[in-house]
Write an enzyme that holds these catalytic residues in place. Structure first.
Site, PDB file in Angstrom:
ATOM      1  N   ARG A 171      39.016  -6.262 -10.674  1.00 32.81           N
ATOM      2  CA  ARG A 171      39.408  -4.932 -11.130  1.00 32.81           C
ATOM      3  C   ARG A 171      39.677  -4.061  -9.899  1.00 32.81           C
ATOM      4  O   ARG A 171      39.213  -4.366  -8.797  1.00 32.81           O
ATOM      5  CB  ARG A 171      38.292  -4.303 -11.976  1.00 32.81           C
ATOM      6  CG  ARG A 171      38.107  -4.964 -13.326  1.00 32.81           C
ATOM      7  CD  ARG A 171      36.805  -4.509 -13.993  1.00 32.81           C
ATOM      8  NE  ARG A 171      36.776  -3.073 -14.247  1.00 32.81           N
ATOM      9  CZ  ARG A 171      35.673  -2.417 -14.638  1.00 32.81           C
ATOM     10  NH1 ARG A 171      34.538  -3.068 -14.804  1.00 32.81           N
ATOM     11  NH2 ARG A 171      35.728  -1.110 -14.865  1.00 32.81           N
ATOM     12  N   LYS A 187      27.180  -8.282 -16.717  1.00 35.93           N
ATOM     13  CA  LYS A 187      26.898  -7.503 -17.926  1.00 35.93           C
ATOM     14  C   LYS A 187      28.177  -7.055 -18.633  1.00 35.93           C
ATOM     15  O   LYS A 187      28.128  -6.650 -19.794  1.00 35.93           O
ATOM     16  CB  LYS A 187      26.009  -6.303 -17.618  1.00 35.93           C
ATOM     17  CG  LYS A 187      26.601  -5.225 -16.747  1.00 35.93           C
ATOM     18  CD  LYS A 187      25.552  -4.179 -16.395  1.00 35.93           C
ATOM     19  CE  LYS A 187      26.116  -3.048 -15.544  1.00 35.93           C
ATOM     20  NZ  LYS A 187      27.027  -2.178 -16.282  1.00 35.93           N
ATOM     21  N   ASP A 188      29.334  -7.136 -17.943  1.00 35.41           N
ATOM     22  CA  ASP A 188      30.608  -6.768 -18.552  1.00 35.41           C
ATOM     23  C   ASP A 188      31.339  -7.956 -19.172  1.00 35.41           C
ATOM     24  O   ASP A 188      32.399  -7.783 -19.776  1.00 35.41           O
ATOM     25  CB  ASP A 188      31.536  -6.124 -17.513  1.00 35.41           C
ATOM     26  CG  ASP A 188      31.046  -4.762 -17.059  1.00 35.41           C
ATOM     27  OD1 ASP A 188      30.254  -4.138 -17.788  1.00 35.41           O
ATOM     28  OD2 ASP A 188      31.449  -4.322 -15.957  1.00 35.41           O
ATOM     29  N   ARG A 247      21.801   0.954 -25.733  1.00 31.82           N
ATOM     30  CA  ARG A 247      20.583   0.358 -25.153  1.00 31.82           C
ATOM     31  C   ARG A 247      19.831   1.379 -24.316  1.00 31.82           C
ATOM     32  O   ARG A 247      18.613   1.531 -24.448  1.00 31.82           O
ATOM     33  CB  ARG A 247      20.994  -0.837 -24.273  1.00 31.82           C
ATOM     34  CG  ARG A 247      19.883  -1.389 -23.399  1.00 31.82           C
ATOM     35  CD  ARG A 247      20.405  -2.402 -22.400  1.00 31.82           C
ATOM     36  NE  ARG A 247      21.246  -1.832 -21.363  1.00 31.82           N
ATOM     37  CZ  ARG A 247      20.786  -1.245 -20.260  1.00 31.82           C
ATOM     38  NH1 ARG A 247      19.475  -1.131 -20.073  1.00 31.82           N
ATOM     39  NH2 ARG A 247      21.606  -0.773 -19.348  1.00 31.82           N
ATOM     40  N   ARG A 248      20.550   2.076 -23.447  1.00 28.34           N
ATOM     41  CA  ARG A 248      19.907   3.059 -22.590  1.00 28.34           C
ATOM     42  C   ARG A 248      19.409   4.257 -23.394  1.00 28.34           C
ATOM     43  O   ARG A 248      18.317   4.777 -23.142  1.00 28.34           O
ATOM     44  CB  ARG A 248      20.883   3.524 -21.509  1.00 28.34           C
ATOM     45  CG  ARG A 248      21.092   2.500 -20.397  1.00 28.34           C
ATOM     46  CD  ARG A 248      22.191   2.908 -19.438  1.00 28.34           C
ATOM     47  NE  ARG A 248      22.236   2.023 -18.266  1.00 28.34           N
ATOM     48  CZ  ARG A 248      23.308   1.808 -17.530  1.00 28.34           C
ATOM     49  NH1 ARG A 248      24.447   2.404 -17.855  1.00 28.34           N
ATOM     50  NH2 ARG A 248      23.270   0.995 -16.481  1.00 28.34           N
ATOM     51  N   ARG A 284      32.477   8.055 -19.559  1.00 25.85           N
ATOM     52  CA  ARG A 284      33.224   6.842 -19.226  1.00 25.85           C
ATOM     53  C   ARG A 284      33.794   6.982 -17.830  1.00 25.85           C
ATOM     54  O   ARG A 284      33.842   8.058 -17.259  1.00 25.85           O
ATOM     55  CB  ARG A 284      34.380   6.623 -20.224  1.00 25.85           C
ATOM     56  CG  ARG A 284      34.000   6.215 -21.646  1.00 25.85           C
ATOM     57  CD  ARG A 284      33.678   4.733 -21.774  1.00 25.85           C
ATOM     58  NE  ARG A 284      34.622   3.871 -21.067  1.00 25.85           N
ATOM     59  CZ  ARG A 284      35.823   3.543 -21.513  1.00 25.85           C
ATOM     60  NH1 ARG A 284      36.255   3.997 -22.666  1.00 25.85           N
ATOM     61  NH2 ARG A 284      36.605   2.736 -20.795  1.00 25.85           N
ATOM     62  N   ASN A 312      34.645   4.933 -13.773  1.00 22.95           N
ATOM     63  CA  ASN A 312      33.917   4.208 -12.740  1.00 22.95           C
ATOM     64  C   ASN A 312      32.785   5.072 -12.179  1.00 22.95           C
ATOM     65  O   ASN A 312      32.604   6.221 -12.587  1.00 22.95           O
ATOM     66  CB  ASN A 312      34.877   3.734 -11.632  1.00 22.95           C
ATOM     67  CG  ASN A 312      35.603   4.877 -10.939  1.00 22.95           C
ATOM     68  OD1 ASN A 312      35.042   5.958 -10.739  1.00 22.95           O
ATOM     69  ND2 ASN A 312      36.848   4.643 -10.562  1.00 22.95           N
ATOM     70  N   ARG A 317      32.029   9.141 -12.810  1.00 15.72           N
ATOM     71  CA  ARG A 317      30.820   9.613 -13.507  1.00 15.72           C
ATOM     72  C   ARG A 317      30.037  10.591 -12.638  1.00 15.72           C
ATOM     73  O   ARG A 317      29.531  11.607 -13.129  1.00 15.72           O
ATOM     74  CB  ARG A 317      29.951   8.425 -13.912  1.00 15.72           C
ATOM     75  CG  ARG A 317      30.622   7.520 -14.926  1.00 15.72           C
ATOM     76  CD  ARG A 317      29.693   6.427 -15.411  1.00 15.72           C
ATOM     77  NE  ARG A 317      30.429   5.420 -16.167  1.00 15.72           N
ATOM     78  CZ  ARG A 317      29.892   4.620 -17.072  1.00 15.72           C
ATOM     79  NH1 ARG A 317      28.604   4.701 -17.346  1.00 15.72           N
ATOM     80  NH2 ARG A 317      30.629   3.731 -17.711  1.00 15.72           N
ATOM     81  N   CYS A 370      28.512  -6.675 -25.703  1.00 13.45           N
ATOM     82  CA  CYS A 370      28.140  -5.748 -24.629  1.00 13.45           C
ATOM     83  C   CYS A 370      27.886  -4.324 -25.113  1.00 13.45           C
ATOM     84  O   CYS A 370      27.381  -3.501 -24.354  1.00 13.45           O
ATOM     85  CB  CYS A 370      29.225  -5.735 -23.550  1.00 13.45           C
ATOM     86  SG  CYS A 370      29.549  -7.356 -22.832  1.00 13.45           S
TER      87      CYS A 370
END
Length: 292
Positions: A10, A82-83, A128-129, A146, A148, A152, A237
């Protein structure tokens, strides 16, 4: 002429940093190989005004990389595990897992702040968080975030949020540990399956023996247990599920949490087993949750 290995990545700064880690390993361990990085913007990077759940999940971060592998434009892809979707095509297997970086989640505050402003929402899109953070801070409210890591942090520093929650691994790899206000223990906030591990994906039938010294057996065992757990629950995910494995001797201990969104029942549990049978451990713990 040297054989060239093309690594798909990416375009985000974190993704490229992670890819450079793998590139450097290959170049140092195999000077007979030439390594080139092929950066790509994925659909998940382009669509930032909708939730991942709405637009198709985290698989949108790997689709373009998968196509490049399939078409032979790249030989290898580097992902944050995780992605990676819980089911990958047989034609594009995961061929190596890195040593696990710090797996914990961390609290990040706006620059210059030393306490959470709970009058503002916590920037968080992960169920989850949110579930686990709300147990520590019941008064917290959440708003989606949302983009990168740099995006954020910018939104946080502009005052849109009182805090955000990120993976320690990404901030460490980016050299941004100074932004971490608090580390959550893996008991306080169980990480996402595969968090902190880099997954290397290749093409079936190709020779990836040049990665033998890079692949980490212990991380692979934990990753396989964690992903088998999520997969057995029918999750992906974006599902409110967390799983974290640790190894001591020949024993793998898997700690997990899962919210059944239909019944609103929150399941938590721990299961130990033979580290050489990681997927069985993950499947058994998921089946226990489903039977409760």
């Amino acid at each position: 002429m040297k054989q060239e290995i093309v690594i798909g990545s990416r375009e985000s700064r974190l993704a490229l940093v992670q890819t450079e880690i793998v590139k450097k390993y290959i170049e140092d361990a195999h000077p007979e190989l030439s390594v080139r990085v092929l950066p790509m913007k994925t659909e998940g990077d382009r669509i930032l005004d909708q939730s991942l759940e709405t637009i198709g999940g985290k698989g949108l971060f790997v689709k373009e990389l998968d196509l490049a592998l399939t078409e032979g434009r790249s030989d290898l892809s580097v992902h944050s595990l995780k992605d990676v979707p819980m089911v990958v095509p047989d034609s594009l297997p995961l061929v190596a897992f890195s040593v696990r970086e710090d797996p914990r989640d961390v609290l990040v505050l706006p620059e210059g702040c030393d306490a959470i402003d709970l009058s503002k929402p916590i920037g968080c899109s992960s169920k989850r968080r949110m579930i686990q953070f709300a147990r520590m801070y019941p008064e917290a409210q959440f708003a989606p975030i949302r983009g990168n890591v740099q995006t954020r942090l910018r939104k946080l520093d502009e005052g849109q949020y009182g805090a955000t929650i990120l993976a320690a691994a990404g901030l460490i790899r980016l050299g941004l540990t100074g932004r971490i206000s608090r580390y959550f223990s893996t008991e306080e906030m169980i990480p996402a399956a595969g968090q902190g591990i880099l997954a290397l994906q290749g093409r079936a039938g190709e020779d990836y023996s040049f990665l033998d010294g890079y692949a980490n057996r212990e991380a692979a065992q934990c990753a396989l247990a964690e992903r088998a757990f999520v997969r057995a629950l029918g999750g992906d995910c974006t599902t409110p599920v967390a799983a974290f494995g640790t190894i001591g001797g020949d024993t793998l201990t898997l700690r997990a949490i899962y919210l059944d969104e239909e019944t609103k029942c929150l399941h938590e549990g721990i299961l130990e087993g033979n580290a050489d049978e990681p997927e069985q451990i993950g499947t058994d713990l998921a089946e226990r949750f489903l039977s409760e």
